[in-house]
Motif scaffolding. Sequence first.
Motif, PDB file in Angstrom:
ATOM      1  N   PHE A   1       0.791  -1.226   0.000  1.00  0.00           N
ATOM      2  CA  PHE A   1       0.000   0.000   0.000  1.00  0.00           C
ATOM      3  C   PHE A   1       0.828   1.284   0.000  1.00  0.00           C
ATOM      4  CE2 PHE A   1      -2.585  -3.373   1.845  1.00  0.00           C
ATOM      5  CZ  PHE A   1      -3.692  -3.305   1.012  1.00  0.00           C
ATOM      6  N   GLY A   2       2.128   1.184   0.151  1.00  0.00           N
ATOM      7  CA  GLY A   2       2.976   2.366   0.052  1.00  0.00           C
ATOM      8  C   GLY A   2       3.939   2.509   1.208  1.00  0.00           C
ATOM      9  N   THR A   3       5.230   2.456   0.901  1.00  0.00           N
ATOM     10  CA  THR A   3       6.281   2.642   1.898  1.00  0.00           C
ATOM     11  C   THR A   3       7.433   3.406   1.259  1.00  0.00           C
ATOM     12  OG1 THR A   3       7.089   0.431   1.310  1.00  0.00           O
ATOM     13  CG2 THR A   3       5.798   0.608   3.336  1.00  0.00           C
ATOM     14  N   PRO A   4       8.292   4.051   2.071  1.00  0.00           N
ATOM     15  CA  PRO A   4       9.413   4.807   1.498  1.00  0.00           C
ATOM     16  C   PRO A   4      10.403   3.901   0.779  1.00  0.00           C
ATOM     17  CG  PRO A   4       9.037   5.415   3.795  1.00  0.00           C
ATOM     18  CD  PRO A   4       8.212   4.189   3.534  1.00  0.00           C
ATOM     19  N   VAL A   5      10.939   4.402  -0.311  1.00  0.00           N
ATOM     20  CA  VAL A   5      12.028   3.716  -1.002  1.00  0.00           C
ATOM     21  C   VAL A   5      13.320   3.917  -0.204  1.00  0.00           C
ATOM     22  CG1 VAL A   5      13.442   3.675  -3.097  1.00  0.00           C
ATOM     23  CG2 VAL A   5      10.961   3.967  -3.267  1.00  0.00           C
ATOM     24  N   VAL A   6      14.094   2.851  -0.097  1.00  0.00           N
ATOM     25  CA  VAL A   6      15.393   2.902   0.582  1.00  0.00           C
ATOM     26  C   VAL A   6      16.449   2.349  -0.369  1.00  0.00           C
ATOM     27  CG1 VAL A   6      16.737   2.153   2.580  1.00  0.00           C
ATOM     28  CG2 VAL A   6      14.266   2.513   2.814  1.00  0.00           C
ATOM     29  N   LEU A   7      17.565   3.037  -0.486  1.00  0.00           N
ATOM     30  CA  LEU A   7      18.722   2.503  -1.197  1.00  0.00           C
ATOM     31  C   LEU A   7      19.673   1.956  -0.141  1.00  0.00           C
ATOM     32  CD1 LEU A   7      19.380   5.267  -3.897  1.00  0.00           C
ATOM     33  CD2 LEU A   7      18.116   3.117  -4.142  1.00  0.00           C
TER      34      LEU A   7
ATOM     35  N   PRO B   1      17.844  -0.948  -4.341  1.00  0.00           N
ATOM     36  CA  PRO B   1      16.598  -0.293  -3.938  1.00  0.00           C
ATOM     37  C   PRO B   1      15.640  -1.296  -3.315  1.00  0.00           C
ATOM     38  CG  PRO B   1      16.548  -0.737  -6.291  1.00  0.00           C
ATOM     39  CD  PRO B   1      17.878  -1.248  -5.784  1.00  0.00           C
ATOM     40  N   MET B   2      14.947  -0.875  -2.286  1.00  0.00           N
ATOM     41  CA  MET B   2      13.917  -1.706  -1.669  1.00  0.00           C
ATOM     42  C   MET B   2      12.934  -0.783  -0.968  1.00  0.00           C
ATOM     43  SD  MET B   2      14.305  -1.710   1.882  1.00  0.00           S
ATOM     44  CE  MET B   2      13.890  -3.339   2.466  1.00  0.00           C
ATOM     45  N   SER B   3      11.763  -1.329  -0.623  1.00  0.00           N
ATOM     46  CA  SER B   3      10.783  -0.479   0.048  1.00  0.00           C
ATOM     47  C   SER B   3       9.958  -1.229   1.082  1.00  0.00           C
ATOM     48  CB  SER B   3       9.856   0.184  -0.979  1.00  0.00           C
ATOM     49  OG  SER B   3       9.256  -0.775  -1.816  1.00  0.00           O
ATOM     50  N   SER B   4      10.413  -2.399   1.491  1.00  0.00           N
ATOM     51  CA  SER B   4       9.768  -3.112   2.591  1.00  0.00           C
ATOM     52  C   SER B   4      10.545  -2.787   3.866  1.00  0.00           C
ATOM     53  CB  SER B   4       9.739  -4.618   2.326  1.00  0.00           C
ATOM     54  OG  SER B   4       8.958  -4.911   1.199  1.00  0.00           O
TER      55      SER B   4
ATOM     56  N   PRO C   1      16.094   8.323  -0.514  1.00  0.00           N
ATOM     57  CA  PRO C   1      16.025   9.298  -1.604  1.00  0.00           C
ATOM     58  C   PRO C   1      14.762  10.151  -1.515  1.00  0.00           C
ATOM     59  CG  PRO C   1      15.386   7.144  -2.407  1.00  0.00           C
ATOM     60  CD  PRO C   1      15.789   6.952  -0.969  1.00  0.00           C
ATOM     61  N   SER C   2      14.885  11.396  -1.888  1.00  0.00           N
ATOM     62  CA  SER C   2      13.711  12.248  -2.048  1.00  0.00           C
ATOM     63  C   SER C   2      13.082  11.944  -3.409  1.00  0.00           C
ATOM     64  CB  SER C   2      14.098  13.727  -1.947  1.00  0.00           C
ATOM     65  OG  SER C   2      15.177  14.015  -2.817  1.00  0.00           O
TER      66      SER C   2
ATOM     67  N   ASP D   1      10.164  15.234   1.433  1.00  0.00           N
ATOM     68  CA  ASP D   1       9.287  14.617   0.438  1.00  0.00           C
ATOM     69  C   ASP D   1       9.902  13.291   0.015  1.00  0.00           C
ATOM     70  OD1 ASP D   1       7.307  14.123  -1.432  1.00  0.00           O
ATOM     71  OD2 ASP D   1       8.242  15.359  -2.985  1.00  0.00           O
ATOM     72  N   PRO D   2       9.639  12.218   0.758  1.00  0.00           N
ATOM     73  CA  PRO D   2      10.272  10.938   0.433  1.00  0.00           C
ATOM     74  C   PRO D   2       9.721  10.339  -0.847  1.00  0.00           C
ATOM     75  CG  PRO D   2       8.617  10.636   2.136  1.00  0.00           C
ATOM     76  CD  PRO D   2       8.725  12.119   1.902  1.00  0.00           C
TER      77      PRO D   2
END
Length: 209
Positions: free
Chosen positions: A12-18, A32-35, A68-69, A175-176
């Motif tokens: 449903f939506g989470t911040p991207v993380v490198l 890149p991941m977002s979990s 990342p923004s 603004d992630p």
Amino acid sequence: MHRVVDLKVLYFGTPVVLISTRNPDGTANLAPMSSAWWLDDQCMLGMNTGAQTTINLARERECVLNLPSADLVTAVDRLALLTGSPTLSPHKVNKGYRHEPDKFGAAGLTPVPSDLVAAPRVAECPIQLECELLSAAPFGIDTDAIAHTVRVVRAHVADDLVLPGTQYIDPVGWDPLIMKFCEFFGGGAQVHPSRLAEAWRMPHPEPSR
């Protein structure tokens, strides 16, 4: 009205993380991941057991979480179908992944030394969190997922994101980049086409007229 739906994706939506880690030969890997979610000074990261990042984390027991923004979406998307592992699973071959040893170069991002861990930070990311691995355990039933718990040992934040006179992030200024159902969002709007969504054949809504 609601309907009962057998949802294929619960994302449903989470911040991207490198996530930057160090490879066995000392070079840097960037994935890149977002979990990911945070509580206090700790973070849970959900990843595939065969990912190069997972292998590196198990060995090095440290990483950097670079946030990342939304304006970095193009660089992030360049990493979507790249893997640091020279051995590709049939699943990744089917999705169109390819091996790339220089992830920073492929994304057009700049590595800078960290203070407390060996893995580099991403210079362009406004928030960079140096972390140590606390634990790793299988996640779910009949999956190839593993849940890593890491602790933030040092945070680097762009000056303009810190509320003056405090140790807090400005939630209005930050603004992630968000991944929602494999699509990129920032400021509540879709900001860039996603290679990952294309590879996973995610359905796209018809544009509003």
